[in-house]
Design a protein around this motif. Structure first.
Motif, PDB file in Angstrom:
ATOM      1  N   CYS A   1       0.828  -1.203   0.000  1.00  0.00           N
ATOM      2  CA  CYS A   1       0.000   0.000   0.000  1.00  0.00           C
ATOM      3  C   CYS A   1       0.864   1.256   0.000  1.00  0.00           C
ATOM      4  CB  CYS A   1      -0.952  -0.025   1.187  1.00  0.00           C
ATOM      5  SG  CYS A   1      -2.166  -1.369   1.145  1.00  0.00           S
ATOM      6  N   GLY A   2       1.733   1.358  -0.987  1.00  0.00           N
ATOM      7  CA  GLY A   2       2.552   2.550  -1.151  1.00  0.00           C
ATOM      8  C   GLY A   2       3.246   2.944   0.132  1.00  0.00           C
ATOM      9  N   THR A   3       3.130   4.217   0.514  1.00  0.00           N
ATOM     10  CA  THR A   3       3.808   4.733   1.699  1.00  0.00           C
ATOM     11  C   THR A   3       3.253   4.154   2.991  1.00  0.00           C
ATOM     12  OG1 THR A   3       2.336   6.647   1.700  1.00  0.00           O
ATOM     13  CG2 THR A   3       4.451   6.915   0.587  1.00  0.00           C
ATOM     14  N   SER A   4       2.086   3.503   2.945  1.00  0.00           N
ATOM     15  CA  SER A   4       1.526   2.866   4.148  1.00  0.00           C
ATOM     16  C   SER A   4       2.170   1.514   4.425  1.00  0.00           C
ATOM     17  CB  SER A   4       0.012   2.693   4.018  1.00  0.00           C
ATOM     18  OG  SER A   4      -0.627   3.948   4.035  1.00  0.00           O
ATOM     19  N   GLY A   5       2.932   0.980   3.456  1.00  0.00           N
ATOM     20  CA  GLY A   5       3.696  -0.235   3.699  1.00  0.00           C
ATOM     21  C   GLY A   5       3.076  -1.500   3.146  1.00  0.00           C
ATOM     22  N   GLN A   6       3.675  -2.596   3.577  1.00  0.00           N
ATOM     23  CA  GLN A   6       3.304  -3.941   3.128  1.00  0.00           C
ATOM     24  C   GLN A   6       2.345  -4.547   4.139  1.00  0.00           C
ATOM     25  OE1 GLN A   6       4.501  -5.509   0.283  1.00  0.00           O
ATOM     26  NE2 GLN A   6       3.213  -7.275   0.709  1.00  0.00           N
ATOM     27  N   PHE A   7       1.269  -5.157   3.649  1.00  0.00           N
ATOM     28  CA  PHE A   7       0.280  -5.776   4.521  1.00  0.00           C
ATOM     29  C   PHE A   7       0.192  -7.264   4.226  1.00  0.00           C
ATOM     30  CE2 PHE A   7      -0.707  -1.385   4.725  1.00  0.00           C
ATOM     31  CZ  PHE A   7      -1.294  -1.174   5.965  1.00  0.00           C
ATOM     32  N   ALA A   8       0.261  -8.057   5.291  1.00  0.00           N
ATOM     33  CA  ALA A   8       0.072  -9.501   5.179  1.00  0.00           C
ATOM     34  C   ALA A   8      -1.400  -9.765   4.861  1.00  0.00           C
ATOM     35  CB  ALA A   8       0.453 -10.176   6.491  1.00  0.00           C
ATOM     36  N   PRO A   9      -1.716 -10.972   4.381  1.00  0.00           N
ATOM     37  CA  PRO A   9      -3.120 -11.302   4.187  1.00  0.00           C
ATOM     38  C   PRO A   9      -3.928 -11.056   5.466  1.00  0.00           C
ATOM     39  CG  PRO A   9      -1.750 -12.952   3.161  1.00  0.00           C
ATOM     40  CD  PRO A   9      -0.827 -12.046   3.939  1.00  0.00           C
ATOM     41  N   ALA A  10      -5.168 -10.649   5.292  1.00  0.00           N
ATOM     42  CA  ALA A  10      -6.057 -10.331   6.415  1.00  0.00           C
ATOM     43  C   ALA A  10      -7.340 -11.155   6.285  1.00  0.00           C
ATOM     44  CB  ALA A  10      -6.382  -8.840   6.410  1.00  0.00           C
ATOM     45  N   PRO A  11      -8.003 -11.406   7.400  1.00  0.00           N
ATOM     46  CA  PRO A  11      -9.263 -12.154   7.341  1.00  0.00           C
ATOM     47  C   PRO A  11     -10.314 -11.428   6.499  1.00  0.00           C
ATOM     48  CG  PRO A  11      -8.498 -11.917   9.616  1.00  0.00           C
ATOM     49  CD  PRO A  11      -7.634 -11.033   8.765  1.00  0.00           C
ATOM     50  N   ALA A  12     -11.221 -12.191   5.932  1.00  0.00           N
ATOM     51  CA  ALA A  12     -12.318 -11.626   5.142  1.00  0.00           C
ATOM     52  C   ALA A  12     -13.201 -10.746   6.016  1.00  0.00           C
ATOM     53  CB  ALA A  12     -13.151 -12.755   4.528  1.00  0.00           C
ATOM     54  N   VAL A  13     -13.830  -9.762   5.395  1.00  0.00           N
ATOM     55  CA  VAL A  13     -14.830  -8.933   6.076  1.00  0.00           C
ATOM     56  C   VAL A  13     -16.217  -9.380   5.628  1.00  0.00           C
ATOM     57  CG1 VAL A  13     -13.338  -6.924   6.432  1.00  0.00           C
ATOM     58  CG2 VAL A  13     -14.669  -7.107   4.317  1.00  0.00           C
ATOM     59  N   ALA A  14     -17.199  -9.121   6.463  1.00  0.00           N
ATOM     60  CA  ALA A  14     -18.596  -9.454   6.170  1.00  0.00           C
ATOM     61  C   ALA A  14     -19.378  -8.167   5.912  1.00  0.00           C
ATOM     62  CB  ALA A  14     -19.211 -10.220   7.345  1.00  0.00           C
ATOM     63  N   TRP A  15     -20.413  -8.257   5.094  1.00  0.00           N
ATOM     64  CA  TRP A  15     -21.284  -7.122   4.809  1.00  0.00           C
ATOM     65  C   TRP A  15     -22.108  -6.813   6.053  1.00  0.00           C
ATOM     66  CZ3 TRP A  15     -20.833  -4.297   0.526  1.00  0.00           C
ATOM     67  CH2 TRP A  15     -21.809  -3.323   0.266  1.00  0.00           C
ATOM     68  N   ASN A  16     -22.288  -5.526   6.359  1.00  0.00           N
ATOM     69  CA  ASN A  16     -23.074  -5.127   7.523  1.00  0.00           C
ATOM     70  C   ASN A  16     -24.076  -4.043   7.121  1.00  0.00           C
ATOM     71  OD1 ASN A  16     -23.428  -3.066   9.915  1.00  0.00           O
ATOM     72  ND2 ASN A  16     -23.080  -5.093  10.799  1.00  0.00           N
ATOM     73  N   ALA A  17     -25.329  -4.258   7.459  1.00  0.00           N
ATOM     74  CA  ALA A  17     -26.400  -3.343   7.059  1.00  0.00           C
ATOM     75  C   ALA A  17     -26.275  -1.965   7.708  1.00  0.00           C
ATOM     76  CB  ALA A  17     -27.758  -3.955   7.401  1.00  0.00           C
ATOM     77  N   LYS A  18     -25.846  -1.902   8.971  1.00  0.00           N
ATOM     78  CA  LYS A  18     -25.721  -0.603   9.629  1.00  0.00           C
ATOM     79  C   LYS A  18     -24.561   0.201   9.049  1.00  0.00           C
ATOM     80  CE  LYS A  18     -28.131  -1.717  13.874  1.00  0.00           C
ATOM     81  NZ  LYS A  18     -28.065  -1.924  15.308  1.00  0.00           N
ATOM     82  N   LEU A  19     -23.461  -0.458   8.725  1.00  0.00           N
ATOM     83  CA  LEU A  19     -22.348   0.252   8.072  1.00  0.00           C
ATOM     84  C   LEU A  19     -22.771   0.726   6.686  1.00  0.00           C
ATOM     85  CD1 LEU A  19     -19.297  -1.957   9.119  1.00  0.00           C
ATOM     86  CD2 LEU A  19     -19.964   0.291  10.030  1.00  0.00           C
ATOM     87  N   THR A  20     -23.569  -0.089   6.002  1.00  0.00           N
ATOM     88  CA  THR A  20     -24.088   0.309   4.690  1.00  0.00           C
ATOM     89  C   THR A  20     -25.008   1.516   4.837  1.00  0.00           C
ATOM     90  OG1 THR A  20     -23.918  -1.968   3.919  1.00  0.00           O
ATOM     91  CG2 THR A  20     -25.329  -0.503   2.648  1.00  0.00           C
ATOM     92  N   GLN A  21     -25.820   1.525   5.891  1.00  0.00           N
ATOM     93  CA  GLN A  21     -26.705   2.670   6.160  1.00  0.00           C
ATOM     94  C   GLN A  21     -25.882   3.943   6.378  1.00  0.00           C
ATOM     95  OE1 GLN A  21     -29.242   2.041   9.586  1.00  0.00           O
ATOM     96  NE2 GLN A  21     -29.851   4.169   9.666  1.00  0.00           N
ATOM     97  N   ALA A  22     -24.807   3.851   7.146  1.00  0.00           N
ATOM     98  CA  ALA A  22     -23.946   5.021   7.389  1.00  0.00           C
ATOM     99  C   ALA A  22     -23.296   5.485   6.086  1.00  0.00           C
ATOM    100  CB  ALA A  22     -22.881   4.689   8.434  1.00  0.00           C
ATOM    101  N   ALA A  23     -22.805   4.532   5.293  1.00  0.00           N
ATOM    102  CA  ALA A  23     -22.173   4.865   4.010  1.00  0.00           C
ATOM    103  C   ALA A  23     -23.178   5.508   3.066  1.00  0.00           C
ATOM    104  CB  ALA A  23     -21.573   3.604   3.382  1.00  0.00           C
ATOM    105  N   ASP A  24     -24.373   4.943   3.020  1.00  0.00           N
ATOM    106  CA  ASP A  24     -25.419   5.466   2.151  1.00  0.00           C
ATOM    107  C   ASP A  24     -25.782   6.900   2.530  1.00  0.00           C
ATOM    108  OD1 ASP A  24     -27.565   5.119   0.108  1.00  0.00           O
ATOM    109  OD2 ASP A  24     -28.841   5.388   1.859  1.00  0.00           O
ATOM    110  N   GLY A  25     -25.949   7.140   3.821  1.00  0.00           N
ATOM    111  CA  GLY A  25     -26.294   8.485   4.275  1.00  0.00           C
ATOM    112  C   GLY A  25     -25.247   9.509   3.863  1.00  0.00           C
ATOM    113  N   HIS A  26     -23.972   9.137   3.962  1.00  0.00           N
ATOM    114  CA  HIS A  26     -22.913  10.087   3.612  1.00  0.00           C
ATOM    115  C   HIS A  26     -22.856  10.310   2.105  1.00  0.00           C
ATOM    116  CE1 HIS A  26     -19.587  12.666   4.236  1.00  0.00           C
ATOM    117  NE2 HIS A  26     -18.729  11.896   3.616  1.00  0.00           N
ATOM    118  N   SER A  27     -22.978   9.243   1.320  1.00  0.00           N
ATOM    119  CA  SER A  27     -22.982   9.414  -0.139  1.00  0.00           C
ATOM    120  C   SER A  27     -24.183  10.239  -0.586  1.00  0.00           C
ATOM    121  CB  SER A  27     -22.970   8.051  -0.848  1.00  0.00           C
ATOM    122  OG  SER A  27     -21.694   7.446  -0.747  1.00  0.00           O
TER     123      SER A  27
END
Length: 148
Positions: free
Chosen positions: A28-54
């Motif tokens: 990630c450029g100047t942020s460095g190298q990242f090892a593999p990370a666990p998968a993320v799951a979809w969340n309706a409340k986070l989607t609601q927050a994202a939707d409101g901001h967009s």
């Protein structure tokens, strides 16, 4: 209501792209190298927050992490009732597709670091079309977090 800019298979496609990247690890450029990370799951409340901001960015024709009323992404997430222990946000504007916005976020050091942060376990994303009077044809918000 999920805002998808009319893109088909929106949530499945973006979740697939995020988790492909996380499974592979990333530089990630100047942020460095990242090892593999666990998968993320979809969340309706986070989607609601994202939707409101967009929705707000499109309606008021601005592009920023802080809302015009001064709210931060963490305040918008909390307002949905999501109880988080860590949270982050990616925003973008003008990208026509899931692949294009994911490529853009992956090329940006800070956005890529958010995508690869192993502390995040859930995500919500929204894309809201702009209008003929807005600066961009669409407004993207991705909220990432881990519940308490």
């Amino acid at each position: 209501m999920l805002s998808t800019c009319g893109l088909s298979d929106f949530s499945n496609r973006i979740l697939q792209r995020i988790n492909q990247l996380r499974a592979s690890g990333a530089t990630c450029g100047t942020s460095g190298q990242f090892a593999p990370a666990p998968a993320v799951a979809w969340n309706a409340k986070l989607t609601q927050a994202a939707d409101g901001h967009s929705q707000d960015m499109a309606a008021r024709n601005y592009f920023a992490h802080d809302s015009m009323d001064g709210r931060t992404f963490s305040q918008r997430i909390t307002a949905t009732g999501y109880s988080w222990s860590t949270a982050g946000e990616n925003i973008a504007a003008g990208y026509p597709s899931v692949d294009a916005v994911m490529d853009g976020w992956t090329r940006s050091a800070g956005h890529c670091a958010n995508l690869m942060n192993p502390n995040f376990s859930e995500v919500g994303v929204a894309c809201v079309p702009g209008t003929s009077s807005t600066s961009y044809n669409n407004y993207w918000t991705m909220d990432l977090a881990r519940p308490r």
